[in-house]
Design a protein around this motif. Sequence first.
Motif, short mmCIF file in Angstrom:
data_model
loop_
_atom_site.label_atom_id
_atom_site.label_comp_id
_atom_site.label_asym_id
_atom_site.label_seq_id
_atom_site.Cartn_x
_atom_site.Cartn_y
_atom_site.Cartn_z
N ARG A 74 0.82 -1.21 0.00
CA ARG A 74 0.00 0.00 0.00
C ARG A 74 0.86 1.26 0.00
O ARG A 74 0.51 2.26 -0.64
CB ARG A 74 -0.91 -0.04 1.22
N HIS A 75 1.99 1.24 0.72
CA HIS A 75 2.85 2.43 0.77
C HIS A 75 3.46 2.73 -0.60
O HIS A 75 3.73 3.89 -0.91
CB HIS A 75 3.94 2.25 1.82
N VAL A 76 3.65 1.72 -1.42
CA VAL A 76 4.16 1.94 -2.78
C VAL A 76 3.13 2.71 -3.60
O VAL A 76 3.47 3.66 -4.32
CB VAL A 76 4.52 0.61 -3.45
N TYR A 77 1.86 2.32 -3.48
CA TYR A 77 0.81 3.03 -4.20
C TYR A 77 0.67 4.46 -3.72
O TYR A 77 0.51 5.38 -4.53
CB TYR A 77 -0.54 2.31 -4.03
N ILE A 78 0.74 4.66 -2.42
CA ILE A 78 0.61 6.02 -1.88
C ILE A 78 1.77 6.90 -2.34
O ILE A 78 1.57 8.04 -2.75
CB ILE A 78 0.52 5.97 -0.34
N ALA A 112 11.91 1.95 -5.69
CA ALA A 112 12.87 1.19 -4.89
C ALA A 112 12.16 0.25 -3.91
O ALA A 112 12.56 -0.90 -3.74
CB ALA A 112 13.80 2.14 -4.14
N ALA A 113 11.08 0.73 -3.29
CA ALA A 113 10.32 -0.12 -2.37
C ALA A 113 9.65 -1.26 -3.12
O ALA A 113 9.61 -2.40 -2.65
CB ALA A 113 9.29 0.71 -1.63
N TRP A 114 9.13 -0.97 -4.31
CA TRP A 114 8.50 -2.01 -5.12
C TRP A 114 9.51 -3.05 -5.54
O TRP A 114 9.23 -4.25 -5.52
CB TRP A 114 7.84 -1.37 -6.33
N LYS A 115 10.71 -2.62 -5.90
CA LYS A 115 11.75 -3.55 -6.33
C LYS A 115 12.18 -4.47 -5.19
O LYS A 115 12.39 -5.66 -5.40
CB LYS A 115 12.96 -2.76 -6.81
N THR A 116 12.33 -3.93 -3.97
CA THR A 116 12.73 -4.77 -2.85
C THR A 116 11.64 -5.77 -2.49
O THR A 116 11.94 -6.89 -2.10
CB THR A 116 13.10 -3.93 -1.62
N GLU A 117 10.38 -5.38 -2.63
CA GLU A 117 9.30 -6.32 -2.35
C GLU A 117 9.22 -7.40 -3.41
O GLU A 117 8.89 -8.54 -3.12
CB GLU A 117 7.97 -5.59 -2.25
N GLN A 118 9.54 -7.07 -4.64
CA GLN A 118 9.52 -8.06 -5.72
C GLN A 118 10.64 -9.08 -5.56
O GLN A 118 10.50 -10.22 -5.94
CB GLN A 118 9.64 -7.37 -7.09
N ASN A 119 11.74 -8.66 -4.99
CA ASN A 119 12.89 -9.57 -4.78
C ASN A 119 12.73 -10.41 -3.53
O ASN A 119 13.58 -11.25 -3.25
CB ASN A 119 14.19 -8.78 -4.71
N GLY A 120 11.70 -10.18 -2.76
CA GLY A 120 11.46 -10.97 -1.56
C GLY A 120 12.20 -10.48 -0.34
O GLY A 120 12.19 -11.11 0.71
N LYS A 121 12.83 -9.34 -0.43
CA LYS A 121 13.60 -8.82 0.71
C LYS A 121 12.71 -8.03 1.66
O LYS A 121 13.10 -7.74 2.77
CB LYS A 121 14.71 -7.88 0.20
N GLY A 122 11.52 -7.66 1.23
CA GLY A 122 10.67 -6.83 2.06
C GLY A 122 9.90 -7.60 3.12
O GLY A 122 9.19 -7.01 3.91
#
Length: 57
Positions: free
Chosen positions: A2-6, A46-56
């Motif tokens: 949600r923070h990525v969308y905001i 950057a937040a979206w990329k870290t979540e896609q890599n599974g690090k989030g």
Amino acid sequence: MRHVYIRSILGLVWLIVAMVSGISGMLPMAGLYAVVGVVFLYSAYAAWKTEQNGKGK
């Protein structure tokens, strides 16, 4: 996620404000608003990329 969308929405709003400010003739403020918008969009990416890599998680 949600923070990525905001952050993305806020970044787009800042870029729209920069365009309106540039059209009205306030170029220094338009530059500042554009920089803020780009920073918001970069942080969302950057937040979206870290979540896609599974690090989030």
